[in-house]
Design an enzyme around this catalytic site. Structure first.
Site, PDB file in Angstrom:
ATOM      1  N   ASN A  45       0.267  -1.598  -0.175  1.00 58.02           N
ATOM      2  CA  ASN A  45      -0.197   0.010   0.089  1.00 58.02           C
ATOM      3  C   ASN A  45       0.737   1.219   0.601  1.00 58.02           C
ATOM      4  O   ASN A  45       1.810   1.000   0.841  1.00 58.02           O
ATOM      5  CB  ASN A  45      -1.193  -0.091   1.088  1.00 58.02           C
ATOM      6  CG  ASN A  45      -0.328  -0.517   2.198  1.00 58.02           C
ATOM      7  OD1 ASN A  45       0.959  -0.458   2.299  1.00 58.02           O
ATOM      8  ND2 ASN A  45      -1.101   0.016   3.481  1.00 58.02           N
TER       9      ASN A  45
ATOM     10  N   GLU B  58      -0.046   5.182   0.396  1.00 57.29           N
ATOM     11  CA  GLU B  58      -0.538   6.436   1.382  1.00 57.29           C
ATOM     12  C   GLU B  58      -0.601   7.752   0.539  1.00 57.29           C
ATOM     13  O   GLU B  58       0.997   8.021   0.156  1.00 57.29           O
ATOM     14  CB  GLU B  58      -0.210   6.224   2.507  1.00 57.29           C
ATOM     15  CG  GLU B  58      -1.136   4.587   3.024  1.00 57.29           C
ATOM     16  CD  GLU B  58      -1.333   4.304   4.745  1.00 57.29           C
ATOM     17  OE1 GLU B  58      -1.597   5.428   6.018  1.00 57.29           O
ATOM     18  OE2 GLU B  58      -2.068   3.875   5.317  1.00 57.29           O
TER      19      GLU B  58
ATOM     20  N   CYS C 272      -3.883   1.010  -1.983  1.00 57.18           N
ATOM     21  CA  CYS C 272      -3.794  -0.679  -1.550  1.00 57.18           C
ATOM     22  C   CYS C 272      -2.605  -1.660  -2.153  1.00 57.18           C
ATOM     23  O   CYS C 272      -2.589  -1.052  -3.441  1.00 57.18           O
ATOM     24  CB  CYS C 272      -5.210  -1.085  -2.487  1.00 57.18           C
ATOM     25  SG  CYS C 272      -6.697  -0.327  -0.484  1.00 57.18           S
TER      26      CYS C 272
ATOM     27  N   GLU D 196      -2.909  -4.574  -3.810  1.00 58.26           N
ATOM     28  CA  GLU D 196      -3.288  -5.797  -4.589  1.00 58.26           C
ATOM     29  C   GLU D 196      -3.652  -4.494  -5.774  1.00 58.26           C
ATOM     30  O   GLU D 196      -3.341  -4.726  -7.150  1.00 58.26           O
ATOM     31  CB  GLU D 196      -5.069  -6.237  -4.337  1.00 58.26           C
ATOM     32  CG  GLU D 196      -5.153  -6.719  -2.871  1.00 58.26           C
ATOM     33  CD  GLU D 196      -5.602  -5.815  -1.563  1.00 58.26           C
ATOM     34  OE1 GLU D 196      -5.002  -4.365  -1.205  1.00 58.26           O
ATOM     35  OE2 GLU D 196      -6.726  -6.203  -0.794  1.00 58.26           O
TER      36      GLU D 196
ATOM     37  N   CYS E 127     -10.187  -4.856  -0.121  1.00 56.83           N
ATOM     38  CA  CYS E 127     -10.746  -3.948  -0.419  1.00 56.83           C
ATOM     39  C   CYS E 127     -12.373  -3.761  -0.945  1.00 56.83           C
ATOM     40  O   CYS E 127     -11.834  -4.263  -2.079  1.00 56.83           O
ATOM     41  CB  CYS E 127     -10.798  -2.692   0.528  1.00 56.83           C
ATOM     42  SG  CYS E 127     -10.098  -1.418  -0.886  1.00 56.83           S
TER      43      CYS E 127
ATOM     44  N   CYS F 106     -10.768  -3.117  -4.348  1.00 53.01           N
ATOM     45  CA  CYS F 106      -9.607  -3.577  -5.051  1.00 53.01           C
ATOM     46  C   CYS F 106     -10.514  -5.069  -5.855  1.00 53.01           C
ATOM     47  O   CYS F 106      -9.619  -5.883  -6.150  1.00 53.01           O
ATOM     48  CB  CYS F 106      -8.745  -4.317  -3.569  1.00 53.01           C
ATOM     49  SG  CYS F 106      -7.601  -3.163  -3.447  1.00 53.01           S
TER      50      CYS F 106
HETATM   51  N1  THU Z   1      -5.843  -1.428   3.057  1.00 49.35           N
HETATM   52  C1  THU Z   1      -5.175  -1.632   1.094  1.00 49.35           C
HETATM   53  O1  THU Z   1      -3.971  -1.726   0.909  1.00 49.35           O
HETATM   54  N2  THU Z   1      -5.691  -3.047   1.136  1.00 49.35           N
HETATM   55  C2  THU Z   1      -6.698  -3.384   0.840  1.00 49.35           C
HETATM   56  O2  THU Z   1      -7.434  -4.109   0.608  1.00 49.35           O
HETATM   57  C3  THU Z   1      -7.750  -2.719   2.190  1.00 49.35           C
HETATM   58  C4  THU Z   1      -6.589  -1.306   2.759  1.00 49.35           C
HETATM   59  C5  THU Z   1      -4.960  -0.217   2.484  1.00 49.35           C
HETATM   60  C6  THU Z   1      -5.313   1.451   2.141  1.00 49.35           C
HETATM   61  C7  THU Z   1      -3.777   1.473   3.692  1.00 49.35           C
HETATM   62  O3  THU Z   1      -3.143   1.701   3.456  1.00 49.35           O
HETATM   63  C8  THU Z   1      -4.268   1.117   4.405  1.00 49.35           C
HETATM   64  O4  THU Z   1      -4.609  -0.100   4.156  1.00 49.35           O
HETATM   65  C9  THU Z   1      -5.830   1.516   5.675  1.00 49.35           C
HETATM   66  O5  THU Z   1      -7.090   1.556   4.517  1.00 49.35           O
END
Ligand code: THU
Length: 130
Positions: free
Chosen positions: A46, A48, A57, A59, A90, A93
């Site tokens: 991920n 940010e 994310c 994925e 999520c 994704c």
């Molecule tokens: N996140 C992912 O990388 N994949 C997911 O399927 C769910 C959320 C990350 C996004 C963000 O950086 C952190 O998790 C908190 O939401």
């Protein structure tokens, strides 16, 4: 190209990729690894952003890396986080990956490397398609 990995090996790569996460806002590190039909593995974490909605994310970064590498034949994706629960993708994704195949296997790991397997039949039934 890598020789085809076992599910456990793919989960281990996803766990390693948590170390590459750029997650200064949530502190929630996620790693992902996509195994393609030809045995190639693409990695993601991920990433940010101060403008939270610009976050991507793990994925998605793995999938984007695969597409940029010329490979869209996704077989299995492993996802791991630093949380205690199994890390399921999520909603965005799920939709993002469903674009490439309805048959992708999801290996959703917890911080200990234990994982559960899901398919789109459970994660995104009646998916939107154009
Ligand atoms: N996140 C992912 O990388 N994949 C997911 O399927 C769910 C959320 C990350 C996004 C963000 O950086 C952190 O998790 C908190 O939401």
């Amino acid at each position: 190209m890598e020789s085809k990995l076992s599910d456990k090996e793919l989960v281990a790569i996803a766990m390693e990729m948590r170390n590459r996460a750029f997650a200064p806002y949530s502190g929630f590190a996620v790693g992902a690894a996509i195994l393609c039909e030809d045995g190639t593995v693409y990695r993601g974490c991920n990433v940010e952003n101060a403008s939270f909605g610009a976050t991507i994310c793990a994925e998605q970064t793995a999938a984007v890396s695969a597409v940029a590498g010329g490979n869209v034949d996704f077989i299995t994706i492993a996802v791991a986080s630093t949380g205690d629960d199994y890390c399921v993708p999520c909603g965005i994704c799920r939709q993002f990956l469903r674009e490439f195949s309805a048959d992708i296997r999801f290996l959703c790991a917890n911080s200990k490397g234990e994982y559960v397997e899901y398919g789109f039949d459970e994660l995104l039934p009646n998916a939107f398609e154009l």
